[in-house]
Design an enzyme around this catalytic site. Structure first.
Site, short mmCIF file in Angstrom:
data_model
loop_
_atom_site.label_atom_id
_atom_site.label_comp_id
_atom_site.label_asym_id
_atom_site.label_seq_id
_atom_site.Cartn_x
_atom_site.Cartn_y
_atom_site.Cartn_z
N ASP A 120 0.86 -1.19 0.00
CA ASP A 120 0.00 0.00 0.00
C ASP A 120 0.89 1.23 0.00
O ASP A 120 1.15 1.84 1.03
CB ASP A 120 -0.92 -0.02 1.22
CG ASP A 120 -2.08 0.95 1.06
OD1 ASP A 120 -2.11 1.70 0.06
OD2 ASP A 120 -2.96 0.96 1.94
N ALA A 121 1.39 1.57 -1.20
CA ALA A 121 2.34 2.67 -1.35
C ALA A 121 1.72 3.90 -2.00
O ALA A 121 2.26 4.99 -1.91
CB ALA A 121 3.54 2.20 -2.18
N LYS A 122 0.60 3.71 -2.71
CA LYS A 122 -0.13 4.80 -3.37
C LYS A 122 0.80 5.69 -4.19
O LYS A 122 0.74 6.92 -4.11
CB LYS A 122 -0.91 5.63 -2.34
CG LYS A 122 -1.97 4.85 -1.59
CD LYS A 122 -2.77 5.73 -0.65
CE LYS A 122 -3.85 4.93 0.06
NZ LYS A 122 -3.31 3.99 1.08
N ARG A 123 1.62 5.07 -5.00
CA ARG A 123 2.57 5.83 -5.81
C ARG A 123 1.87 6.47 -7.01
O ARG A 123 0.94 5.91 -7.59
CB ARG A 123 3.71 4.93 -6.29
CG ARG A 123 4.60 4.40 -5.16
CD ARG A 123 5.22 5.55 -4.37
NE ARG A 123 6.28 5.10 -3.48
CZ ARG A 123 6.26 5.17 -2.16
NH1 ARG A 123 5.18 5.65 -1.56
NH2 ARG A 123 7.30 4.78 -1.44
#
Length: 274
Positions: free
Chosen positions: A93-96
């Site tokens: 869950d890095a939401k890059r």
């Protein structure tokens, strides 16, 4: 090479339609009598790996690892490797979200050839869906997946996500663009999913969408597991509820954590039966 969409469908069929979160918030570490240090982070993750080894998907929240610098990333690398060794799909869950060469670098890090590479990663489309192309291409080349933010549960998100664009909401536009990308990739379960919060004020229309739908916000954040069926018109089998604090607060005992996860898995098992 088996694509992520098929691997996810198989994992859900074997281990249940649930994604468990590893969110090592400082308050949780203290609640587990662990130091808010890299060593405490490592101990927290070791407990989670042992407790969650029999579940389909585990989602580490990358931000909580980043705050410990290089030592935190080392813990994340080890956690990803240990979960994958247990045949657990790991969703980073890095939401890059970025453009060009920078997006390509993120792609290599999270879904390419890298010690941090997971089975899938979350991404933000709000620099334009086309900006995600390098990420989608690298993920496809490595049999990995991407979950694209569409409709989130935070109240601030509605100002952008519910705004009109070409006669539909921005969130709907994202869903439609992801759907088109899945269709272009060919038949079979889509490997590009969308994120739709369980408590999002207005869910987009998912009735024509064929990819997976990650549904965070179940449990403590207000989403009710029994109320997820039919979200946005999606088929129940597409939904992947994500739960973190509701389960993590049962720790630090491994048996207690595992039991809390199993209770939540039982609560959403009806999604796989439809």
């Amino acid at each position: 090479m088996t694509g992520f969409g098929l691997r996810l469908a198989e994992a859900k069929a074997r281990r249940g339609p649930l994604c468990l979160g590893i969110d090592p918030h400082p308050e949780l570490l203290r609640g587990w009598d662990l130091a808010t240090t890299a060593d405490g982070l490592a101990a927290f993750c070791d407990i989670c790996v042992r407790a969650f080894a029999d579940f389909a998907v585990v989602k580490p929240q990358v931000a909580f690892f980043e705050s410990y610098g290089a030592a935190g990333f080392a813990v994340l690398e080890r956690t990803i490797a240990e979960l994958r060794a247990a045949d657990v799909l790991v969703l980073a869950d890095a939401k890059r979200g970025d453009i060009g060469a920078t997006m390509s670098a993120y792609a290599t890090a999270w879904v390419g050839d890298s010690p941090l590479a997971a089975d899938a990663v979350t991404a933000s489309p709000y620099l334009g869906f086309g900006s995600l192309r390098p990420l989608l291409e690298v993920a496809a080349a490595h049999g990995r997946g991407v979950f694209v933010l569409a409709a989130t549960s935070n109240p601030e998100g509605a100002a952008v996500q519910n705004a009109a664009a070409d006669g539909r909401s921005v969130a709907q536009l994202v869903v439609d663009q992801v759907g088109a990308a899945n269709e272009a990739a060919g038949p079979g379960p889509g490997s590009i999913g969308v994120v739709v919060g369980a408590t999002a004020p207005q869910a987009p229309d998912l009735s024509a969408f064929t990819g997976p739908v990650l549904v965070p916000g179940v449990g403590v954040q207000g989403g009710r597991p029994e109320a997820l069926g039919g979200l946005g018109g999606a088929a129940s089998s597409q939904l992947l509820p994500a739960v973190a604090r509701e389960v993590l607060r049962a720790g630090p005992g491994v048996p207690e954590l595992r039991a809390a996860g199993e209770r939540m898995r039982d609560a959403v098992a009806y999604l796989a039966a439809v």
